[in-house]
Design a protein around this motif. Sequence first.
Motif, PDB file in Angstrom:
ATOM      1  N   LEU A  68      -5.806  -4.424  10.182  1.00 15.44           N
ATOM      2  CA  LEU A  68      -5.310  -5.639  10.100  1.00 15.44           C
ATOM      3  C   LEU A  68      -4.717  -5.648   8.572  1.00 15.44           C
ATOM      4  CD1 LEU A  68      -7.171  -7.712  12.495  1.00 15.44           C
ATOM      5  CD2 LEU A  68      -4.769  -7.085  12.585  1.00 15.44           C
ATOM      6  N   ARG A  69      -5.667  -5.303   7.794  1.00 22.45           N
ATOM      7  CA  ARG A  69      -5.305  -5.693   6.641  1.00 22.45           C
ATOM      8  C   ARG A  69      -4.178  -4.821   5.895  1.00 22.45           C
ATOM      9  NH1 ARG A  69      -7.951  -2.452   1.367  1.00 22.45           N
ATOM     10  NH2 ARG A  69      -6.870  -0.794   2.602  1.00 22.45           N
ATOM     11  N   ASP A  70      -4.188  -3.486   6.315  1.00 21.91           N
ATOM     12  CA  ASP A  70      -2.948  -2.836   6.166  1.00 21.91           C
ATOM     13  C   ASP A  70      -1.753  -2.985   6.700  1.00 21.91           C
ATOM     14  OD1 ASP A  70      -4.624  -1.131   4.611  1.00 21.91           O
ATOM     15  OD2 ASP A  70      -4.768   0.349   5.860  1.00 21.91           O
ATOM     16  N   ALA A  71      -1.716  -3.654   7.922  1.00 23.66           N
ATOM     17  CA  ALA A  71      -0.677  -4.088   8.661  1.00 23.66           C
ATOM     18  C   ALA A  71      -0.132  -5.404   8.114  1.00 23.66           C
ATOM     19  CB  ALA A  71      -1.035  -4.424  10.009  1.00 23.66           C
ATOM     20  N   PHE A  72      -0.919  -6.383   7.549  1.00 22.95           N
ATOM     21  CA  PHE A  72      -0.004  -7.442   6.879  1.00 22.95           C
ATOM     22  C   PHE A  72       0.299  -6.990   5.546  1.00 22.95           C
ATOM     23  CE2 PHE A  72      -2.304  -9.909  10.314  1.00 22.95           C
ATOM     24  CZ  PHE A  72      -1.361 -11.163  10.350  1.00 22.95           C
ATOM     25  N   ARG A  73      -0.357  -6.227   5.110  1.00 25.23           N
ATOM     26  CA  ARG A  73       0.150  -5.622   3.508  1.00 25.23           C
ATOM     27  C   ARG A  73       1.647  -4.937   3.790  1.00 25.23           C
ATOM     28  NH1 ARG A  73      -4.873  -2.999  -0.167  1.00 25.23           N
ATOM     29  NH2 ARG A  73      -5.676  -4.800  -0.668  1.00 25.23           N
ATOM     30  N   ARG A  74       1.892  -4.259   4.743  1.00 24.59           N
ATOM     31  CA  ARG A  74       2.927  -3.741   4.988  1.00 24.59           C
ATOM     32  C   ARG A  74       4.260  -4.618   5.185  1.00 24.59           C
ATOM     33  NH1 ARG A  74      -0.236  -0.008   8.036  1.00 24.59           N
ATOM     34  NH2 ARG A  74       0.361  -0.908   9.989  1.00 24.59           N
ATOM     35  N   ILE A  75       4.013  -5.945   5.443  1.00 17.43           N
ATOM     36  CA  ILE A  75       4.972  -6.997   5.769  1.00 17.43           C
ATOM     37  C   ILE A  75       5.017  -7.761   4.654  1.00 17.43           C
ATOM     38  CG2 ILE A  75       5.323  -6.543   8.273  1.00 17.43           C
ATOM     39  CD1 ILE A  75       3.441  -8.995   8.764  1.00 17.43           C
ATOM     40  N   PHE A 175      -6.160 -23.704  22.298  1.00 12.68           N
ATOM     41  CA  PHE A 175      -5.259 -24.250  23.503  1.00 12.68           C
ATOM     42  C   PHE A 175      -4.801 -22.833  24.409  1.00 12.68           C
ATOM     43  CE2 PHE A 175      -4.530 -26.884  19.769  1.00 12.68           C
ATOM     44  CZ  PHE A 175      -4.961 -28.054  20.103  1.00 12.68           C
ATOM     45  N   LYS A 176      -6.120 -22.308  24.631  1.00 10.03           N
ATOM     46  CA  LYS A 176      -5.957 -20.850  25.456  1.00 10.03           C
ATOM     47  C   LYS A 176      -5.184 -19.877  24.761  1.00 10.03           C
ATOM     48  CE  LYS A 176      -6.143 -23.186  29.914  1.00 10.03           C
ATOM     49  NZ  LYS A 176      -5.362 -23.338  31.352  1.00 10.03           N
ATOM     50  N   GLU A 177      -5.279 -19.814  23.483  1.00 16.18           N
ATOM     51  CA  GLU A 177      -4.507 -18.766  22.836  1.00 16.18           C
ATOM     52  C   GLU A 177      -5.596 -17.868  22.215  1.00 16.18           C
ATOM     53  OE1 GLU A 177      -2.226 -17.477  18.585  1.00 16.18           O
ATOM     54  OE2 GLU A 177      -2.351 -19.662  19.288  1.00 16.18           O
ATOM     55  N   LEU A 178      -5.782 -16.452  22.886  1.00 16.31           N
ATOM     56  CA  LEU A 178      -6.605 -15.532  22.688  1.00 16.31           C
ATOM     57  C   LEU A 178      -5.907 -14.139  22.291  1.00 16.31           C
ATOM     58  CD1 LEU A 178      -9.997 -15.533  22.388  1.00 16.31           C
ATOM     59  CD2 LEU A 178      -9.640 -14.771  24.725  1.00 16.31           C
ATOM     60  N   TRP A 179      -6.474 -13.631  21.167  1.00 15.06           N
ATOM     61  CA  TRP A 179      -5.940 -12.306  20.865  1.00 15.06           C
ATOM     62  C   TRP A 179      -7.172 -11.112  20.624  1.00 15.06           C
ATOM     63  CZ3 TRP A 179      -0.546 -11.283  20.179  1.00 15.06           C
ATOM     64  CH2 TRP A 179       0.195 -12.433  20.247  1.00 15.06           C
ATOM     65  N   TYR A 180      -6.544  -9.977  20.769  1.00 16.19           N
ATOM     66  CA  TYR A 180      -7.397  -9.028  20.959  1.00 16.19           C
ATOM     67  C   TYR A 180      -6.544  -7.893  19.807  1.00 16.19           C
ATOM     68  CZ  TYR A 180     -10.207 -10.791  24.386  1.00 16.19           C
ATOM     69  OH  TYR A 180     -10.884 -11.709  25.474  1.00 16.19           O
ATOM     70  N   VAL A 181      -7.506  -7.215  18.906  1.00 15.64           N
ATOM     71  CA  VAL A 181      -6.896  -6.094  18.138  1.00 15.64           C
ATOM     72  C   VAL A 181      -7.249  -4.720  18.606  1.00 15.64           C
ATOM     73  CG1 VAL A 181      -8.743  -6.454  16.315  1.00 15.64           C
ATOM     74  CG2 VAL A 181      -6.561  -5.319  15.870  1.00 15.64           C
ATOM     75  N   ASP A 182      -6.178  -4.022  18.583  1.00 17.20           N
ATOM     76  CA  ASP A 182      -6.808  -2.626  18.869  1.00 17.20           C
ATOM     77  C   ASP A 182      -7.050  -1.785  17.388  1.00 17.20           C
ATOM     78  OD1 ASP A 182      -6.754   0.342  19.155  1.00 17.20           O
ATOM     79  OD2 ASP A 182      -5.062   0.237  20.712  1.00 17.20           O
ATOM     80  N   PRO A 183      -8.232  -1.413  17.325  1.00 12.30           N
ATOM     81  CA  PRO A 183      -8.768  -0.919  15.821  1.00 12.30           C
ATOM     82  C   PRO A 183      -8.151   0.401  15.597  1.00 12.30           C
ATOM     83  CG  PRO A 183     -10.727  -0.725  17.430  1.00 12.30           C
ATOM     84  CD  PRO A 183      -9.485  -1.367  18.264  1.00 12.30           C
ATOM     85  N   SER A 184      -7.422   1.266  16.529  1.00 12.07           N
ATOM     86  CA  SER A 184      -6.760   2.279  16.048  1.00 12.07           C
ATOM     87  C   SER A 184      -5.680   2.396  15.574  1.00 12.07           C
ATOM     88  CB  SER A 184      -6.785   3.242  17.524  1.00 12.07           C
ATOM     89  OG  SER A 184      -5.532   2.601  18.326  1.00 12.07           O
ATOM     90  N   ASP A 185      -4.923   1.092  15.559  1.00 14.10           N
ATOM     91  CA  ASP A 185      -3.567   1.236  15.129  1.00 14.10           C
ATOM     92  C   ASP A 185      -3.247  -0.398  14.696  1.00 14.10           C
ATOM     93  OD1 ASP A 185      -3.102  -0.372  17.254  1.00 14.10           O
ATOM     94  OD2 ASP A 185      -1.738   1.295  18.099  1.00 14.10           O
ATOM     95  N   GLY A 186      -3.919  -1.278  14.898  1.00 13.09           N
ATOM     96  CA  GLY A 186      -3.781  -2.609  14.320  1.00 13.09           C
ATOM     97  C   GLY A 186      -2.836  -3.495  15.114  1.00 13.09           C
ATOM     98  N   THR A 187      -2.483  -2.916  16.250  1.00 10.88           N
ATOM     99  CA  THR A 187      -1.522  -3.694  17.145  1.00 10.88           C
ATOM    100  C   THR A 187      -2.477  -4.648  17.685  1.00 10.88           C
ATOM    101  OG1 THR A 187      -1.788  -2.145  19.150  1.00 10.88           O
ATOM    102  CG2 THR A 187       0.056  -1.845  17.516  1.00 10.88           C
ATOM    103  N   LEU A 188      -1.680  -5.890  18.139  1.00 12.47           N
ATOM    104  CA  LEU A 188      -2.545  -7.004  18.647  1.00 12.47           C
ATOM    105  C   LEU A 188      -1.895  -7.369  20.096  1.00 12.47           C
ATOM    106  CD1 LEU A 188      -2.081  -9.153  15.534  1.00 12.47           C
ATOM    107  CD2 LEU A 188      -4.242  -8.976  16.788  1.00 12.47           C
TER     108      LEU A 188
END
Length: 267
Positions: A68-75, A175-188
Amino acid sequence: MLTANWNGLRVEAAISAKGYAYHCPCCGQPVTLRKGQIKIAHFAHKPPTDCSWAKGETAEHREAKVALRDAFRRISYIADYEVEVLSIQGDRRADVLITSPDGQRQWALEIQHTPILYPAIEARTKAYIAAQVPVLWVGILSSDMKAGAKPTPGGVVIRKYTIRPWEKWAQALAFKELWYVDPSDGTLWRGEFSEHMIHVESTSWFESGGVEQSAGGYSRQSKRWRTLTLRGPYGVNQLAIGTKWRKAWSSPVFSLPQGLIASLTVV
């Protein structure tokens, strides 16, 4: 953990070398740098220890923080992991702290990977709100969850899923928003819970008087399981991070604090 102190400086395991004296930023005790070809580089406490930073962290949790850190840095966001957030409600160490490119706004991502009781997650969220750092609680799309997932249009579905207390709390907060991260690639992946239905097969039998009786042949709602549908995957570049205002709310089971919380929106 991915960071430690060396001679009063914060250092990262990924760019540190073995043979130096590293210490935990929380308890100050010595930690060992573990660095190999398979597992992500990290620092580990020397047993025995009762430091809260040493409890329950998994390899997937460490991988998720880096991804996640790297993904946000890339943008072009400013992002780092294991950053201390000072608060009058109790200091917090953000798993990932994100700052907007203009430096004006901040958000914390808390990656939940171990069981947590309602009072603890409420207290942690209050600490971020008091620090004016909106927080988003993010689950880990673990290898076990992937193994049980079946493809569906726009994502995957996991049936017979036992919803955890923190998931109930976090989706109510947001408000029913719930996210999961895939640790292998940082996708949500955005999660949605629905009722899991159990089909009760029909059966029939004859009583002693020769009268036929029957039962079953219907579906009922499971008290134990839910169905988890995950929409995605989304790259961080496909999402906008922002905030929501939430009013305080209480039920006989748990309470939700008032304040700004973080939010992700598909763009």
